[in-house]
Design a protein around this motif. Structure first.
Motif, PDB file in Angstrom:
ATOM      1  N   VAL A 472       0.848  -1.204   0.000  1.00  0.00           N
ATOM      2  CA  VAL A 472       0.000   0.000   0.000  1.00  0.00           C
ATOM      3  C   VAL A 472       0.883   1.254   0.000  1.00  0.00           C
ATOM      4  CG1 VAL A 472      -1.635   1.343   1.412  1.00  0.00           C
ATOM      5  CG2 VAL A 472      -2.043  -1.094   1.007  1.00  0.00           C
ATOM      6  N   ARG A 477      -3.511  -1.062  -4.464  1.00  0.00           N
ATOM      7  CA  ARG A 477      -4.833  -1.197  -3.842  1.00  0.00           C
ATOM      8  C   ARG A 477      -5.138  -2.678  -3.681  1.00  0.00           C
ATOM      9  NH1 ARG A 477      -8.212   3.061  -7.178  1.00  0.00           N
ATOM     10  NH2 ARG A 477      -6.255   4.210  -7.441  1.00  0.00           N
ATOM     11  N   TYR A 479      -7.769  -5.991  -2.524  1.00  0.00           N
ATOM     12  CA  TYR A 479      -9.045  -6.633  -2.176  1.00  0.00           C
ATOM     13  C   TYR A 479      -8.742  -7.638  -1.056  1.00  0.00           C
ATOM     14  CZ  TYR A 479     -11.144  -5.351  -6.746  1.00  0.00           C
ATOM     15  OH  TYR A 479     -11.648  -4.706  -7.828  1.00  0.00           O
ATOM     16  N   ARG A 510      -8.670   4.124   5.782  1.00  0.00           N
ATOM     17  CA  ARG A 510      -8.588   3.875   4.332  1.00  0.00           C
ATOM     18  C   ARG A 510      -8.938   2.420   3.999  1.00  0.00           C
ATOM     19  NH1 ARG A 510      -6.823   7.853   1.253  1.00  0.00           N
ATOM     20  NH2 ARG A 510      -5.976   6.513  -0.377  1.00  0.00           N
ATOM     21  N   PHE A 530     -13.238   3.073  -3.460  1.00  0.00           N
ATOM     22  CA  PHE A 530     -12.096   2.177  -3.717  1.00  0.00           C
ATOM     23  C   PHE A 530     -11.563   2.414  -5.134  1.00  0.00           C
ATOM     24  CE2 PHE A 530     -10.511  -2.177  -4.918  1.00  0.00           C
ATOM     25  CZ  PHE A 530      -9.408  -2.183  -4.084  1.00  0.00           C
ATOM     26  N   GLY A 533      -9.567   5.536  -5.441  1.00  0.00           N
ATOM     27  CA  GLY A 533      -8.317   5.629  -4.674  1.00  0.00           C
ATOM     28  C   GLY A 533      -8.459   6.304  -3.321  1.00  0.00           C
ATOM     29  N   ASP A 536      -7.671   2.262   0.340  1.00  0.00           N
ATOM     30  CA  ASP A 536      -6.554   1.411  -0.117  1.00  0.00           C
ATOM     31  C   ASP A 536      -6.922  -0.065  -0.084  1.00  0.00           C
ATOM     32  OD1 ASP A 536      -4.849   3.604  -0.372  1.00  0.00           O
ATOM     33  OD2 ASP A 536      -4.416   3.574   1.788  1.00  0.00           O
ATOM     34  N   VAL A 537      -7.765  -0.439   0.905  1.00  0.00           N
ATOM     35  CA  VAL A 537      -8.104  -1.851   1.095  1.00  0.00           C
ATOM     36  C   VAL A 537      -9.619  -2.000   1.099  1.00  0.00           C
ATOM     37  CG1 VAL A 537      -7.851  -3.879   2.602  1.00  0.00           C
ATOM     38  CG2 VAL A 537      -6.018  -2.166   2.509  1.00  0.00           C
ATOM     39  N   GLU A 552      -6.295  -0.402 -10.945  1.00  0.00           N
ATOM     40  CA  GLU A 552      -5.234  -0.074  -9.982  1.00  0.00           C
ATOM     41  C   GLU A 552      -5.094  -1.131  -8.890  1.00  0.00           C
ATOM     42  OE1 GLU A 552      -6.634   3.349 -12.114  1.00  0.00           O
ATOM     43  OE2 GLU A 552      -7.733   1.937 -10.858  1.00  0.00           O
ATOM     44  N   ALA A 553      -6.101  -1.989  -8.738  1.00  0.00           N
ATOM     45  CA  ALA A 553      -6.026  -3.019  -7.684  1.00  0.00           C
ATOM     46  C   ALA A 553      -5.086  -4.127  -8.145  1.00  0.00           C
ATOM     47  CB  ALA A 553      -7.412  -3.579  -7.408  1.00  0.00           C
TER      48      ALA A 553
END
Length: 693
Positions: A472, A477, A479, A510, A530, A533, A536-537, A552-553
């Protein structure tokens, strides 16, 4: 109409001996609502009561059937102690042991001085043989009431085994003689009995071998069920083919504009699938095609090009997704491509109300709106197209055949293209989509990065969290999918809430949470945060919520991966690796793994090919589990096991095709018998497509 000969099999369970309203509800939960459902509820074991030694020769720990004389009843002084009935034969003493017994009732049931036959498990206590709570007690005259080999059925809490056996015996006793629907030469070659004999034998197994799926009568019943499934699909397909289609052929001008702005060239599988679709749409008959491809193989682009073919020809197209999140995602993905082609699209979900909805519906009815994307909302009566030519249905296994027909009824001779990212093994494709032609997308589009997959024991959770923290910090990012708790959204939610709290301690605010109990707008807000952005999680419970596209994940963590099916894990993994950065998938597992679970996780680590994974899943878990049949709309088989009876499925498919070619209305004597088969297995919808005769 269902043939009268089957009426006794379709009466409610509550009409069977021993099943009152309360127990009938439990039996229904176990098997289904009608008497016929109990026929398909087959034994999973046996109790062999044929061993009948003398008392002195009875070995401890074994089920024995003994003929004894009742000598005395010994009531306990302390109610916590057992009640004993003392019996003898010429070789020794047997004590029948009852806890919490009513003495007067037992004295009436087992009177002193009578000779009785008792059956149950025996144990030696010091030098006395004891039988705690005998399974059966009968007089010499009624000893035949004790089954020599007693079938053991899968059970549910609260329903006595004896009651269930009694009800099943009653149904089996009422099974009518039905006309033979199987080909005589085929039956002879396989050495199979008649249907009537097969069902009786299945419920009266003689030994362990009779419980095997390979036993001839079990194979016969499995083939009957598979034939009913394949015949139904073949008839529905014939019906669809008989309905007048339309030839739709565009000039390619809109497609060319989209292909110009695509960041990559079409793969050879995409080109082939499009050629299949174009040929189908140009033909006078209706298209019914399944487009199978892994997550990220480019199905949506193929679907758009198919829809543009209709728009070029002056008609309209619709795309339907199972959830609002997926429908919105499709709309967002397609909007820039449609804009480049100068084609208008709109989104319609159950949430759209008032003026905005009315405006979309008016433009649709006037033909001004060429492409509509939506959810089940597209089925609603007030949704009217001016000229719908092609309907695309995404993640088909969430919709049944009848919903496919409902959408295609919105236009004249509508072509139907069905898409699924769930890699389905070939045998399952046959059972669920036998009424369709199939195209498969085998490559991934250029630029897709492979996903590094690692398996890590759950006791290293702190290490994983530290690794995630580093990722991170580098801008990744993540899941984080929580364990699937079978049958319980409540427990799913508890697990996710706990993990969310644990991760918040590390990452602060976040960290987001989505779960099945949230309202649509709240869920969308978290997903959007998410994607943009601001989080983050993302902690998620059910797999479905994660059907969103966030390039981005780059990290997917699946907790208790051993509880998920391979196909599900593969789909989850497909949520990362969508951008240009390297991605990874961490499968966290319980250290006390079974061998099967270990093999499943190894398969996932070794390959990214969804079709290989799906075939392996079928072998390891059986069909019902592969896609979680309950939620997937795939046919649930009660007698056939696709991992075991795969070759019978191919034979059933060939037979069904031949039958329909020779006798499309099932009017011959065998055809009439096959109608009975369709009704027996409740394929009524297919039977109704036949002209009455």
């Amino acid at each position: 109409m269902r043939p009268a000969v089957l009426f006794p099999l379709f009466k409610p369970l509550s009409s069977l001996p021993g099943l009152g309203p309360k127990l009938a509800k439990l039996a229904e939960k176990l098997a289904g609502p009608c008497a016929v459902d109990l026929l398909w509820h087959l034994p999973c074991g046996i109790i062999d009561r044929r061993f009948a030694p003398k008392i002195a020769d009875a070995p401890g720990g074994r089920v024995c059937t003994l003929t004894v004389r009742v000598d005395s009843h010994v009531a306990p002084i302390n109610p916590r102690h057992p009640y004993k009935v003392r019996c003898t034969d010429e070789t020794g003493v047997l004590e029948l042991i009852y806890f919490h017994a009513r003495g007067p009732w037992l004295e009436k049931q087992i009177p002193v001085g009578t000779t009785v036959v008792v059956s149950g498990k025996v144990e030696w206590f010091n030098t006395t043989l004891q039988m705690p709570h005998p399974d059966a007690v009968a007089t010499i005259e009624s000893r035949d009431e004790i089954e020599a080999v007693e079938p053991v059925y899968p059970m549910t809490a609260g329903l006595p085994a004896k009651t269930l056996r009694k009800a099943i015996r009653a149904v089996v006793g009422e099974v009518p003689e039905l006309p033979e629907w199987q080909d005589a030469a085929w039956l002879k070659r396989r050495g199979w009995p008649t249907w009537h004999d097969a069902i009786r034998r299945a419920h009266h197994p003689e030994d362990e071998a009779d419980l095997r799926l390979s036993a001839p009568f079990r194979q016969r019943l499995a083939f009957d069920e598979l034939l009913s499934n394949q015949l139904a699909l073949t008839l529905v397909r014939l019906q669809q083919r008989r309905l007048v289609g339309r030839a739709t052929k565009g000039d390619g001008r809109l497609r060319a504009k989209v292909l110009e702005v695509l960041p990559f060239a079409l793969t050879s599988s995409q080109v082939q699938a499009l050629a299949d679709i174009d040929a189908d749409m140009a033909a006078e008959r209706r298209m019914l095609r399944l487009l199978q491809g892994d997550v990220g193989s480019g199905k949506t682009v193929v679907a758009l090009l198919a829809m543009l073919n209709a728009v070029e020809a002056g008609a309209q197209a619709a795309l339907m997704a199972p959830t609002e999140i997926l429908a919105r995602q499709h709309a967002e993905t397609l909007a820039p491509l449609c804009k480049a082609a100068g084609v208008d699209i709109a989104l319609l979900t159950g949430r759209d109300k008032g003026k905005a909805r009315t405006a979309v519906l008016e433009r649709l009815a006037s033909g001004e709106l060429p492409i509509l994307i939506g959810t089940h909302a597209l089925f609603q009566e007030d949704v009217a197209f001016k000229d719908l030519a092609v309907a695309v249905i995404d993640e088909q296994h969430r919709f049944g055949v009848h919903q496919r027909l409902q959408l295609s009824a919105k236009g004249r001779g509508v072509d139907v293209l069905v898409m699924t990212a769930t890699p389905i093994p070939r045998t399952l494709t046959l059972t669920a989509y036998g009424d369709m032609d199939v195209s498969r997308l085998l490559e991934k589009p250029a630029g897709r990065k492979p996903v590094q997959t690692a398996t890590i024991a759950l006791d290293r959770l702190e290490e994983v969290a530290a690794g995630i923290r580093r990722k991170v910090a580098e801008g990744a990012r993540v899941y984080w999918v929580c364990p699937l708790v079978e049958e319980s959204e409540q427990l799913d939610l508890a697990a996710a809430t706990e993990r969310h709290a644990f991760l918040r301690a590390t990452f602060g605010d976040r960290v987001g949470l989505v779960h099945g109990k949230m309202r649509g707008p709240d869920k969308d807000a978290v997903m959007a945060a998410f994607a943009e952005g601001r989080l983050d999680v993302l902690v998620a419970t059910t797999v479905i919520e994660v059907g969103v596209n966030v390039p981005e994940a780059t990290v997917m963590v699946v907790e208790h991966a051993e509880r998920f099916g391979l196909a599900q894990l593969h789909q989850l993994r497909g949520r990362v690796g969508r951008g240009d950065k390297p991605s990874s998938c961490l499968l966290l597992f319980d250290p006390h793994l079974t061998e099967t679970a270990r093999a499943r996780l190894k398969t996932l680590r070794d390959t990214e090919d969804g079709f290989v994974i799906a075939e392996e899943d079928l072998k390891l878990r059986g069909a019902g589990e592969v896609l979680g049949t309950r939620q997937s709309g795939l046919p649930e088989f009660r007698l056939a096991d696709l991992a075991e009876h795969g070759e019978l499925l191919s034979a059933a498919r060939d037979d069904a095709r031949l039958i329909v070619e020779r006798d499309p209305d099932l009017a011959s004597p065998r055809g009439q018998a096959l109608r009975t088969l369709l009704y027996l297995f409740e394929r009524d919808a297919a039977a109704k497509t036949l002209r009455s005769g």
